[in-house]
Design a protein around this motif. Structure first.
Motif, mmCIF file in Angstrom:
data_model
loop_
_atom_site.group_PDB
_atom_site.id
_atom_site.type_symbol
_atom_site.label_atom_id
_atom_site.label_comp_id
_atom_site.label_asym_id
_atom_site.label_seq_id
_atom_site.Cartn_x
_atom_site.Cartn_y
_atom_site.Cartn_z
ATOM 1 N N ASN A 234 0.882 -1.367 -0.306
ATOM 2 C CA ASN A 234 -0.069 -0.034 -0.114
ATOM 3 C C ASN A 234 0.342 0.895 0.353
ATOM 4 N N GLY A 235 1.559 1.375 -0.354
ATOM 5 C CA GLY A 235 2.672 2.581 -0.603
ATOM 6 C C GLY A 235 3.514 2.511 0.639
ATOM 7 N N ILE A 236 4.708 3.596 0.732
ATOM 8 C CA ILE A 236 5.405 4.106 2.260
ATOM 9 C C ILE A 236 5.098 5.208 1.978
ATOM 10 N N ASP A 237 5.466 5.595 3.504
ATOM 11 C CA ASP A 237 4.778 7.378 3.706
ATOM 12 C C ASP A 237 6.239 8.074 3.745
ATOM 13 N N LEU A 238 7.249 7.608 3.082
ATOM 14 C CA LEU A 238 8.475 8.291 2.965
ATOM 15 C C LEU A 238 8.862 8.374 0.898
ATOM 16 N N ALA A 239 8.224 7.591 0.934
ATOM 17 C CA ALA A 239 9.006 7.708 -0.787
ATOM 18 C C ALA A 239 8.366 8.416 -1.508
ATOM 19 N N PRO A 240 7.429 10.176 -0.855
ATOM 20 C CA PRO A 240 7.848 10.683 -1.855
ATOM 21 C C PRO A 240 8.439 11.565 -1.696
ATOM 22 N N VAL A 241 9.305 11.870 -0.267
ATOM 23 C CA VAL A 241 10.342 12.211 -0.133
ATOM 24 C C VAL A 241 11.644 11.990 -1.089
ATOM 25 N N ALA A 242 11.896 10.880 -0.534
ATOM 26 C CA ALA A 242 13.060 10.003 -1.131
ATOM 27 C C ALA A 242 13.075 10.193 -2.604
ATOM 28 N N ALA A 243 11.607 9.761 -3.617
ATOM 29 C CA ALA A 243 11.447 10.316 -4.824
ATOM 30 C C ALA A 243 11.929 11.813 -5.100
ATOM 31 N N LYS A 244 12.233 12.370 -4.278
ATOM 32 C CA LYS A 244 12.413 13.926 -4.820
ATOM 33 C C LYS A 244 14.307 14.079 -4.709
ATOM 34 N N TYR A 245 14.489 13.249 -3.870
ATOM 35 C CA TYR A 245 16.000 12.721 -4.048
ATOM 36 C C TYR A 245 16.507 12.219 -5.276
ATOM 37 N N TRP B 58 13.475 8.632 -8.850
ATOM 38 C CA TRP B 58 13.519 7.067 -9.467
ATOM 39 C C TRP B 58 11.932 7.022 -10.195
ATOM 40 N N PRO B 59 11.901 6.495 -10.792
ATOM 41 C CA PRO B 59 10.037 6.161 -10.909
ATOM 42 C C PRO B 59 9.389 5.032 -10.179
ATOM 43 N N ALA B 60 10.288 4.541 -9.265
ATOM 44 C CA ALA B 60 10.065 3.802 -8.850
ATOM 45 C C ALA B 60 9.500 3.946 -6.918
ATOM 46 N N LEU B 61 10.078 5.317 -7.249
ATOM 47 C CA LEU B 61 9.588 5.345 -5.670
ATOM 48 C C LEU B 61 8.685 6.675 -6.067
ATOM 49 N N TYR B 62 8.214 7.499 -7.026
ATOM 50 C CA TYR B 62 7.306 7.786 -7.414
ATOM 51 C C TYR B 62 5.873 6.894 -6.537
ATOM 52 N N ASP B 63 6.102 5.610 -7.441
ATOM 53 C CA ASP B 63 5.168 3.887 -7.773
ATOM 54 C C ASP B 63 4.932 3.790 -6.258
ATOM 55 N N LEU B 64 5.724 4.079 -5.859
ATOM 56 C CA LEU B 64 5.386 3.408 -4.073
ATOM 57 C C LEU B 64 5.066 4.851 -3.274
ATOM 58 N N SER B 65 5.361 5.873 -4.013
ATOM 59 C CA SER B 65 3.706 6.830 -3.075
ATOM 60 C C SER B 65 2.899 6.638 -3.157
ATOM 61 N N PRO B 66 2.208 7.189 -1.387
ATOM 62 C CA PRO B 66 0.513 6.329 -1.514
ATOM 63 C C PRO B 66 -0.207 7.226 -2.141
ATOM 64 N N GLY B 67 -1.246 6.720 -3.279
ATOM 65 C CA GLY B 67 -2.103 7.298 -3.406
ATOM 66 C C GLY B 67 -1.722 7.453 -5.803
ATOM 67 N N SER B 68 -0.495 6.762 -5.731
ATOM 68 C CA SER B 68 -0.389 6.414 -7.291
ATOM 69 C C SER B 68 -1.077 6.155 -7.762
ATOM 70 N N ASP B 69 -0.868 6.370 -9.252
ATOM 71 C CA ASP B 69 -1.613 5.349 -9.727
ATOM 72 C C ASP B 69 -1.460 4.127 -10.415
ATOM 73 N N PHE B 70 -0.021 4.123 -9.984
ATOM 74 C CA PHE B 70 0.488 2.628 -10.044
ATOM 75 C C PHE B 70 -0.201 1.708 -8.233
ATOM 76 N N LEU B 71 0.501 2.541 -7.913
ATOM 77 C CA LEU B 71 -0.828 1.827 -6.261
ATOM 78 C C LEU B 71 -2.194 1.764 -6.586
ATOM 79 N N ARG B 72 -2.652 2.197 -7.120
ATOM 80 C CA ARG B 72 -4.701 2.814 -7.440
ATOM 81 C C ARG B 72 -4.676 1.434 -7.686
ATOM 82 N N ALA B 73 -4.081 0.893 -8.900
ATOM 83 C CA ALA B 73 -4.202 -0.159 -9.561
ATOM 84 C C ALA B 73 -3.802 -0.984 -9.325
ATOM 85 N N VAL B 74 -2.381 -1.476 -8.399
ATOM 86 C CA VAL B 74 -2.666 -2.744 -8.123
ATOM 87 C C VAL B 74 -3.754 -2.903 -6.690
#
Length: 262
Positions: A168-179, A182-198
């Motif tokens: 269901n994603g990782i709360d800190l993924a959006p912060v890590a993604a900005k650093y 990596w597309p995977a970190l955006y996809d692991l951000s809660p509410g992402s298109d990928f996680l909604r599809a999953v």
């Protein structure tokens, strides 16, 4: 609250191992430090001693007939991490095949799910099997879940065992993604298109799915992100178990083995 104080608060809540990459993200970083291979090498070196096995402990009764099992690594996880698990699986009658996704699984997770399907198709073609069991770590467990739910993978996978996977994603993924970017970190951000599809589809009835997680994971927080409706969810919560411990702990291996043989 500014971003630095917000990150500091979350680090206190979720664990110190996150401090290095996340605090580094607040400063000017080299291009090298933005590569998944950099962190893959760094963490592998830190745990190298834990991944060495001089002599295996006695294991369960070996399978009456050997069979392959596909092991899939997660983000920034080189294939070498699966050394202890592979050795125990071989001891117990399996023929492990380790798949390390391109770019250490830092790229688009829709694409990674399709790539996993291609790998499985080739393995089935090579072995003559109709289905295979899969043991997937962290993000690999999420792409494998999407594969069986949305890409027809339920006809190719018999058992799917995920461990420390952020379904269901990782709360800190959006912060890590900005650093890292990596597309995977955006996809692991809660509410992402990928996680909604999953999470928009239920698990297929013809695949036995197990999710193994630890309540004290330094990275996968909140730990409830690993709980999958309809799966066998196994939480390691009585004692403190770290994220990387799941690769080499013989007791945790027995949980994986049990899920692969039930």
């Amino acid at each position: 609250m500014n971003i630095q104080s917000n990150v500091s608060r979350r680090l206190r809540q979720y664990g110190t191992l996150l401090a290095l990459p996340l605090l580094t993200s607040l400063a000017a970083c080299s291009q090298e430090e933005r590569q998944p291979e950099y962190w893959g090498d760094k963490y592998l070196a830190a745990y190298q001693d834990k991944l060495q096995i001089d002599e295996l402990e006695p294991g369960p009764e070996p399978l009456p007939e050997r069979r392959p099992v596909l092991l899939v690594t997660g983000v920034t996880i080189p294939a070498e991490w699966f050394g202890p698990i592979s050795a125990r699986l071989e001891r117990d009658g399996f023929d492990p095949i380790v798949y390390e996704p391109p770019e250490l699984l830092s790229y688009d997770l829709f694409d990674a799910s399709a790539d996993l399907g291609d790998v499985i198709e080739q393995i089935l073609l090579d072995t003559g099997l109709e289905k295979i069991d899969v043991l997937a770590e962290c993000t690999a467990g999420v792409i494998a879940r999407y594969y069986i739910q949305s890409l027809g993978g339920n006809t190719k996978i018999n058992r799917l065992v995920t461990f420390v996977s952020p379904h269901n994603g990782i709360d800190l993924a959006p912060v890590a993604a900005k650093y890292a970017g990596w597309p995977a970190l955006y996809d692991l951000s809660p509410g992402s298109d990928f996680l909604r599809a999953v999470n928009s589809k239920p698990l297929p009835a013809d695949v036995a799915v197990t999710s193994i997680y630890t309540c004290n994971d330094e990275y996968i927080q909140p730990y409830t992100t690993s709980i999958v409706p309809g799966a066998t969810n196994i939480g390691l919560c009585k004692e403190k178990v770290g994220h990387f411990q799941t690769f080499y702990d013989p007791e945790i291996y027995l949980l994986m083995h049990g899920a692969l043989t039930k």
